[in-house]
Design an enzyme around this catalytic site. Structure first.
Site, PDB file in Angstrom:
ATOM      1  N   ARG A 197       0.137  36.332  53.450  1.00 24.09           N
ATOM      2  CA  ARG A 197       1.030  36.513  51.909  1.00 24.09           C
ATOM      3  C   ARG A 197       2.133  35.952  51.797  1.00 24.09           C
ATOM      4  NH1 ARG A 197       5.346  40.013  49.838  1.00 24.09           N
ATOM      5  NH2 ARG A 197       4.487  41.479  48.268  1.00 24.09           N
ATOM      6  N   CYS A 198       2.623  35.265  53.085  1.00 22.01           N
ATOM      7  CA  CYS A 198       3.950  35.216  52.896  1.00 22.01           C
ATOM      8  C   CYS A 198       4.058  33.364  52.053  1.00 22.01           C
ATOM      9  CB  CYS A 198       4.372  34.163  54.314  1.00 22.01           C
ATOM     10  SG  CYS A 198       4.909  36.173  55.320  1.00 22.01           S
TER      11      CYS A 198
END
Length: 421
Positions: free
Chosen positions: A410-411
């Site tokens: 996600r980052c």
């Protein structure tokens, strides 16, 4: 990426089918640091770039199977081909980073060379005693963290939010994102610049890893070392301005240590319309960190109150999530170790179809118990396994080097467009 049409920004959930996403391929900037400077670069360790790139190649190849993929360097180079946009960005960067003596030199660089410099760093020209004694190699620092594209901007609805970063070493990332979105070359949507709105108030800070779009009327925001209460207040005011009716901002306080709690998405991410990955000690157990519910009605905050937990308040708002425990339920040790290695940090490609690191085996076992088929990224990439026809699944990336930078799938991704669920 379709070169002939603009992408209309639209993100109203965390799990709607990912149609377009922004990434940055890690390059020389990652290696342009020494152990002495790793802490300033916000790293806990230095990376082996060749291995990190092989791991990142897996992420990129999986994304390209399902989505339009935009790369920061490609977009930046196109922006810099326009002289007025180039000058505006260079001036903002050099003024912000106190390097105005380099403006003319940077203006002479062609777009391709300037793109590399703005991302990989500009070595200091030693012309004075002051510079010689500074013990500094760069006039413009490398953007060590840029492969975590989630943080400097976030799409909420059809708004591109330019985030006001907590650390000066990352401010240029936001300036570049502002230039890309405001150029009107690639995307259709509004741009909300938190630097302009804050009038550079140092207390205001926010980063995309702390911002989860649960539903078009629900934002979930982490309040910790990277996103301040003042930043959340600013973001709430802007959220109030969009649409009408009732809305909700749910705020989760985060510990300032360990550093693996850097953003909310390191302890809580959505996997499906009815499932979430949680770090149990913080999200499900009693803790001193509050969960706060801010209610909005027709553009005004009408009530602020403490609530039991993220899961409890979301259930009351019609989002009933089954928690799946990072690290598995049986061992606190496994939970702590796997959270440290981004075990709670998932990217949804579609409802119930997510990406994770292969190293977090206890988390994957817990997902398997909840009906998620565990699939190696290599099998997706070589078309031995089809995402579109599959039911719930978790696609696993090799991840020995990438997590050293302090983040997961996600980052490393910033959704630009998702289908509306």
């Amino acid at each position: 990426m379709n070169e002939n049409r603009k992408c209309t920004l639209q993100v109203q959930s965390e799990t709607g089918k990912l149609e377009a996403v922004l990434v940055h391929y890690p390059g020389a900037e990652v290696e342009n640091m020494t152990p002495r400077h790793a802490q300033r670069a916000l790293y806990s360790d230095i990376l082996n770039l060749s291995i990190a790139r092989k791991e990142y190649d897996q992420l990129l190849a999986v994304l390209k199977k399902t989505s339009d993929v935009y790369e920061v360097a490609d977009l930046l180079e196109k922006v810099l081909e326009h002289e007025h946009l180039k000058e505006d960005l260079i001036r903002k960067i050099c003024i912000t980073e106190q390097a105005t003596e380099y403006i003319d030199w940077l203006m002479y660089l062609p777009a391709s060379s300037l793109t590399k410099v703005l991302i990989e760093g500009l070595p200091l020209q030693i012309n004075t005693l002051t510079d010689f004694l500074r013990e500094e190699y760069y006039a413009l620092q490398p953007l060590y963290n840029y492969y975590f594209t989630r943080d400097p901007s976030a799409v909420i609805g059809n708004n591109a939010l330019i985030c006001k970063m907590a650390n000066s070493v990352r401010v240029r990332e936001s300036l570049i994102m502002d230039a890309i979105f405001k150029s009107d070359l690639f995307f259709t949507g509004n741009v909300v610049n938190s630097y302009d709105l804050s009038q550079n108030n140092p207390l205001i800070k926010m980063e995309g890893g702390d911002i989860l779009v649960v539903r078009d009327d629900i934002l979930l925001i982490g309040n910790g070392m990277r996103t301040s209460t003042q930043g959340i207040d600013l973001l709430t005011r802007e959220f109030c301005k969009t649409g009408s009716g009732k809305k909700h901002v749910i705020v989760q306080q985060l510990p300032e240590s360990p550093e693996s709690f850097i953003h909310l998405d390191m302890v809580f991410t959505l996997l499906d319309t009815d499932k979430a990955m949680v770090y149990k000690p913080l999200i499900m157990n009693d803790s001193p960190y509050q969960t706060v519910h801010m209610q909005i009605d027709n553009g005004k905050v009408t009530k602020i109150s403490s609530v039991n937990s993220i899961l409890t308040i979301l259930r009351k708002l019609g989002v009933d999530l089954t928690p799946i425990v990072c690290g598995g339920k049986s061992d606190d040790w496994d939970q702590e170790r796997e959270q440290w290695h981004s075990g709670a940090n998932f990217l949804a490609l579609a409802p119930g179809k997510v990406i994770s690191y292969a190293r977090n085996i206890h988390t994957l076992e817990e997902l398997d118990k909840h009906g998620f088929e565990v699939v190696k990224a290599a099998n997706v990439i070589n078309s031995q396994w089809d995402i579109a026809s599959a039911s719930n699944c978790v696609i696993t990336l090799e991840g020995s080097e990438l997590p050293r930078g302090g983040g997961g799938p996600r980052c490393m991704t910033m959704p630009l467009r998702r289908t509306i669920e």
